[in-house]
Design a protein around this motif. Structure first.
Motif, PDB file in Angstrom:
ATOM      1  N   ARG A  11      -1.428  -3.615   7.401  1.00  0.00           N
ATOM      2  CA  ARG A  11      -0.260  -4.151   6.713  1.00  0.00           C
ATOM      3  C   ARG A  11       0.047  -5.581   7.147  1.00  0.00           C
ATOM      4  N   HIS A  31       9.180  -1.332   1.984  1.00  0.00           N
ATOM      5  CA  HIS A  31       9.184  -0.673   0.683  1.00  0.00           C
ATOM      6  C   HIS A  31       8.269  -1.444  -0.277  1.00  0.00           C
ATOM      7  N   ALA A  32       7.428  -0.720  -1.000  1.00  0.00           N
ATOM      8  CA  ALA A  32       6.705  -1.325  -2.115  1.00  0.00           C
ATOM      9  C   ALA A  32       7.641  -1.340  -3.320  1.00  0.00           C
ATOM     10  N   ASP A  37      -2.237  -1.022   0.758  1.00  0.00           N
ATOM     11  CA  ASP A  37      -1.621  -0.892   2.085  1.00  0.00           C
ATOM     12  C   ASP A  37      -2.458   0.003   3.000  1.00  0.00           C
ATOM     13  N   GLU A  67       0.207   1.014  -2.717  1.00  0.00           N
ATOM     14  CA  GLU A  67       0.000   2.006  -1.654  1.00  0.00           C
ATOM     15  C   GLU A  67      -1.477   2.062  -1.263  1.00  0.00           C
ATOM     16  N   ILE A 101       5.857  -6.109  -1.430  1.00  0.00           N
ATOM     17  CA  ILE A 101       6.523  -5.379  -0.358  1.00  0.00           C
ATOM     18  C   ILE A 101       7.797  -6.114   0.037  1.00  0.00           C
ATOM     19  N   LEU A 159       7.114   2.959   1.803  1.00  0.00           N
ATOM     20  CA  LEU A 159       5.700   3.162   2.062  1.00  0.00           C
ATOM     21  C   LEU A 159       5.428   4.237   3.108  1.00  0.00           C
TER      22      LEU A 159
END
Length: 433
Positions: free
Chosen positions: A350, A402-403, A345, A342, A393, A55
């Motif tokens: 987050r 990380h997605a 986010d 994304e 995530i 991300l």
């Protein structure tokens, strides 16, 4: 100068060595992940799509079939969640109303909360207590009780409760076992229970009507939560029972001057929709979005608007047909799911997002999966027969976020086997990325 040159050569050599080491590390991690999910792996016997996206750096570390369409099941709720973030912000749309002296005309705006005991309650009774008479209109309802592509034989299950403009009791009824006789928790159904000879320990509902059946000889279980058939007439009857005052059904068009009654915060609805995968809440959120945008309840129109505005830059055009993911007509690609994650986010902090999503080993639909000393999976699940997806995530041991989108369709294995093999992949990512 020789000394400076020597230092420069040494620095260059160290830089080349470092880059080379990084390249080796990247290649080894890729090969390790590819062995778990690529050709000749467990996931090679059915359609699987996967993508891993860091991300904060915007780096795609791995992808497989991320351009292909998959049935997303309940991960569709992430689309509904994002749409509500963009349109509703943090307020529910509960009622539209017009006052006429001591009388009031109301139109439902889609809020699923009233009398649905898993949600905080909007103060509708207090709001309406000041009026001597209430008129209810469903003229702003431009949709169907069931979504496009829903299975007809799901009518009996609480996960397929009907959609309506002004839901009450979550559009489900519960029966209590009172002296081996089912007793409805909703007064409107007090005289709707009949007996039949079919051997069953619980209560069943007629396919087309609000007639409920039980066998006096075999009835032992209070029974499941049963969806009831909604209608404006039934809504009026329930309003009379709850408000204890005259309520009239009218067909008055919703004027643009009508005022809005906000029942409360969206946060409890988001949490229940994402963590427990409540289909009914998801569908009603989509209707609230439509109310906010157009002054009418039309999920198809709301979806079309969201796609053309907030989602017009997705890598692939999604086929998005309902709010919950009950329909098998929904089709999305893993890389579009990543773009959606994304966007989410960026839309909310987050930390808030990680709290709203199910956490592996902690809560919601991930309570019994992906357990670790410290939660590392924060993701929405999606499961219907022979299809399982996980989108969200992953927090790795290095502290990176990380997605990922992990989508499996048309497998013949048990869902537990799919989850077990998925966990191997995600654990590898947790430990190596």
């Amino acid at each position: 100068m020789i000394k400076k040159l020597s230092c420069g050569l040494l620095l260059y050599a160290l830089t080349v060595f470092t880059l080379s080491a990084q390249e080796v590390d990247v290649r080894e991690r890729y090969e390790g992940l590819n062995a778990l999910i690529g050709p000749n792996s467990f996931f090679d016997n059915h359609p699987t799509g996967f993508i891993l996206y860091e991300l904060d750096s915007g780096w795609v570390h791995f992808e497989r079939n991320s351009h292909m369409n998959f049935i997303p099941a309940s991960t569709t709720k992430l689309f509904t969640f994002f749409a509500s973030l963009m349109v509703l912000r943090d307020q529910t749309n509960t009622l539209r109303y017009v006052e006429q002296g001591d009388e009031i005309t109301i139109w439902g705006a889609g809020d699923p909360s009233w009398k649905y005991n898993i949600l905080p309650q909007p103060k509708i009774e207090d709001f309406l207590s000041r009026y001597s008479k209430v008129k209810f209109s469903a003229s702003n309802w431009k949709d169907e009780a069931f979504g496009y592509g829903w299975q007809w034989d799901d009518y009996y299950y609480s996960y397929s409760a009907e959609r309506s403009p002004l839901p009450i009791y979550g559009n489900i009824v519960i029966f209590k076992n009172v002296n081996r006789t089912p007793q409805s928790t909703i007064p409107a159904f007090a005289n709707s229970v009949k007996t039949y000879s079919k051997v069953s320990p619980t209560v069943r509902r007629d396919f087309h009507s609000n007639i409920f059946y039980y066998n006096p000889s075999t009835y032992t279980n209070p029974g499941p939560m049963l969806p009831y058939v909604t209608s404006p007439e039934l809504t009026v009857q329930m309003l009379r029972d709850i408000l204890k005052k005259p309520v009239e059904l009218v067909n008055t068009e919703l004027p643009t001057s009508a005022r809005l009654f906000n029942g409360g915060s969206m946060s409890p609805l988001w949490k229940e929709m994402l963590q427990e995968s409540d289909n009914f809440i998801a569908e009603q959120i989509l209707l609230m979005i439509s109310d906010q945008l157009f002054g009418e309840l039309n999920s198809e129109r709301a979806i079309d608007y969201i796609k053309k505005t907030y989602l017009n830059d997705l890598p692939d055009d999604p086929k998005w047909v309902d709010g919950s993911g009950l329909s098998r007509h929904n089709l999305m690609t893993p890389r579009s799911m990543i773009t959606l994650m994304e966007k989410i986010d960026r839309a909310i902090p987050r930390t808030q997002l990680l709290q709203l999503l199910p956490q592996g080993g902690i809560n919601g639909t991930l309570k019994n999966n992906y357990k670790a000393q410290r939660p590392y999976i924060f993701a929405k699940t999606g499961t219907i027969s022979n299809n399982h997806a996980l989108v969200g995530i992953i927090r790795t041991d290095s502290g990176r976020h990380h997605a990922f989108a992990f989508m499996n369709n048309n497998y013949l294995n048990k869902a537990s086997e799919i989850r077990r093999e998925m966990e191997k992949v995600l654990l590898y990512i947790k430990e190596n990325y």
